[in-house]
Design a protein around this motif. Structure first.
Motif, short mmCIF file in Angstrom:
data_model
loop_
_atom_site.label_atom_id
_atom_site.label_comp_id
_atom_site.label_asym_id
_atom_site.label_seq_id
_atom_site.Cartn_x
_atom_site.Cartn_y
_atom_site.Cartn_z
N GLU A 127 6.49 7.92 -3.69
CA GLU A 127 6.93 8.34 -3.33
C GLU A 127 6.28 8.44 -1.37
O GLU A 127 6.95 8.65 -0.71
CB GLU A 127 7.17 10.23 -2.69
CG GLU A 127 7.75 10.50 -1.94
CD GLU A 127 7.94 12.77 -2.61
OE1 GLU A 127 8.59 12.85 -1.53
OE2 GLU A 127 7.41 12.93 -3.35
N LEU A 128 5.00 8.34 -1.41
CA LEU A 128 4.15 8.35 -0.45
C LEU A 128 4.39 6.60 0.67
O LEU A 128 5.36 6.70 1.38
CB LEU A 128 2.52 8.22 -0.23
CG LEU A 128 2.22 7.45 0.79
CD1 LEU A 128 2.27 8.63 2.37
CD2 LEU A 128 0.00 8.07 0.73
N GLN A 129 4.72 5.64 -0.02
CA GLN A 129 5.15 4.06 0.12
C GLN A 129 6.36 4.07 0.05
O GLN A 129 6.90 3.42 0.95
CB GLN A 129 4.99 3.42 -1.57
CG GLN A 129 3.54 3.19 -1.61
CD GLN A 129 3.21 2.39 -3.47
OE1 GLN A 129 4.07 2.34 -4.05
NE2 GLN A 129 2.72 1.14 -2.76
N ALA A 130 7.14 5.10 -0.89
CA ALA A 130 8.99 4.95 0.34
C ALA A 130 8.82 5.19 1.25
O ALA A 130 9.55 5.04 2.22
CB ALA A 130 9.56 5.46 -1.44
N ARG A 131 8.09 6.63 1.55
CA ARG A 131 8.55 7.28 2.76
C ARG A 131 7.53 6.98 4.25
O ARG A 131 8.43 5.86 5.10
CB ARG A 131 8.18 8.55 2.56
CG ARG A 131 8.44 9.87 2.16
CD ARG A 131 7.20 10.94 1.75
NE ARG A 131 8.01 11.69 0.92
CZ ARG A 131 9.06 12.96 1.60
NH1 ARG A 131 8.60 13.33 3.06
NH2 ARG A 131 9.57 13.70 0.53
N ILE A 132 6.62 6.00 3.93
CA ILE A 132 6.27 4.82 4.54
C ILE A 132 7.15 3.74 5.22
O ILE A 132 7.42 3.02 5.97
CB ILE A 132 4.94 4.01 4.31
CG1 ILE A 132 4.08 5.08 4.48
CG2 ILE A 132 4.55 2.91 4.99
CD1 ILE A 132 2.53 4.98 3.21
N ARG A 133 8.14 2.79 3.81
CA ARG A 133 8.61 2.13 3.56
C ARG A 133 10.07 2.65 4.81
O ARG A 133 10.68 1.95 5.39
CB ARG A 133 9.05 1.36 3.40
CG ARG A 133 8.51 0.29 2.09
CD ARG A 133 8.97 0.12 0.66
NE ARG A 133 9.61 0.83 -0.43
CZ ARG A 133 8.93 1.52 -1.64
NH1 ARG A 133 7.82 1.10 -1.55
NH2 ARG A 133 9.75 1.81 -2.11
N ASN A 134 10.27 3.77 4.62
CA ASN A 134 11.88 4.56 5.75
C ASN A 134 11.01 4.61 6.92
O ASN A 134 11.75 4.08 7.41
CB ASN A 134 12.18 5.86 4.78
CG ASN A 134 13.31 6.27 5.44
OD1 ASN A 134 14.21 5.56 5.65
ND2 ASN A 134 12.81 7.87 5.90
N LEU A 135 9.78 5.09 7.24
CA LEU A 135 9.29 5.13 8.54
C LEU A 135 9.52 3.56 9.52
O LEU A 135 10.01 3.59 10.40
CB LEU A 135 8.13 5.85 8.60
CG LEU A 135 8.11 7.50 8.17
CD1 LEU A 135 6.75 7.96 8.47
CD2 LEU A 135 8.92 8.10 9.45
N SER A 136 9.54 2.74 8.72
CA SER A 136 8.81 0.98 8.86
C SER A 136 9.81 1.03 8.88
O SER A 136 9.85 0.07 10.20
CB SER A 136 8.01 0.58 8.35
OG SER A 136 8.96 0.17 7.08
#
Length: 163
Positions: free
Chosen positions: A107-116
């Motif tokens: 989930e942390l990785q997905a949120r980072i991808r989303n923010l990018s």
């Protein structure tokens, strides 16, 4: 993508750092607010992962300092503070996202991808997304410096729609 990880729990910081590096991110780690602001002032980051419960300068003060100087860098709060008041305060102070501990690394990785993927900035009455800007006060949309005044009429593919 370059990430600043601000986390005082060394074991957790190491685990997150290792996982992010395996995913291809460049990571700087800070263990307290003072060290975090030192990194921030000399480097440019795409995403900042910020714990609120950090020594020296607490996470909310770090967030305030960054937002006073920088509206564009994405900030994800990663904190054990899961009370709604803390989440609302963090988001209202300018964080782009808030993830409570414990969390799943995927989930942390997905949120980072989303923010990018997000290129959204709000400055006063202006909302900007890449080359598109909306001024709420003047009701004018600008695209690549071409200004388009908005009216109450809605046009859709050249056909007037009175709704």
């Amino acid at each position: 993508m370059k990430i600043l990880l601000i986390e005082d729990e060394e074991e957790l910081s190491t685990i997150i750092d290792r996982g992010l590096r395996k995913s291809g991110y460049a990571v700087d780690k800070a263990y307290d607010g003072e060290e975090a602001l030192n990194y921030y002032t000399v480097n440019s980051y795409d995403v900042i992962i910020l714990d609120l419960n950090i020594p020296e300068i607490d996470g909310f003060k770090v967030l305030r300092y960054i937002r006073e100087n920088d509206k564009e860098t994405k900030i994800l709060i990663l904190s054990a503070r899961s009370a709604i008041e803390d989440r609302v305060k963090g988001l209202d102070m300018g964080a782009n996202d808030y993830l409570s501990k414990p969390f799943d690394f995927l989930e942390l990785q997905a949120r980072i991808r989303n923010l990018s993927r997000i290129a959204y900035i709000k400055r006063g009455n202006e909302i900007t997304c890449d080359d598109l800007e909306l001024n709420i006060a003047t009701k004018v949309v600008s695209f690549r410096e071409k200004k388009i005044p908005l009216t109450k009429k809605i046009w859709y593919f050249g056909v007037y729609d009175a709704t």
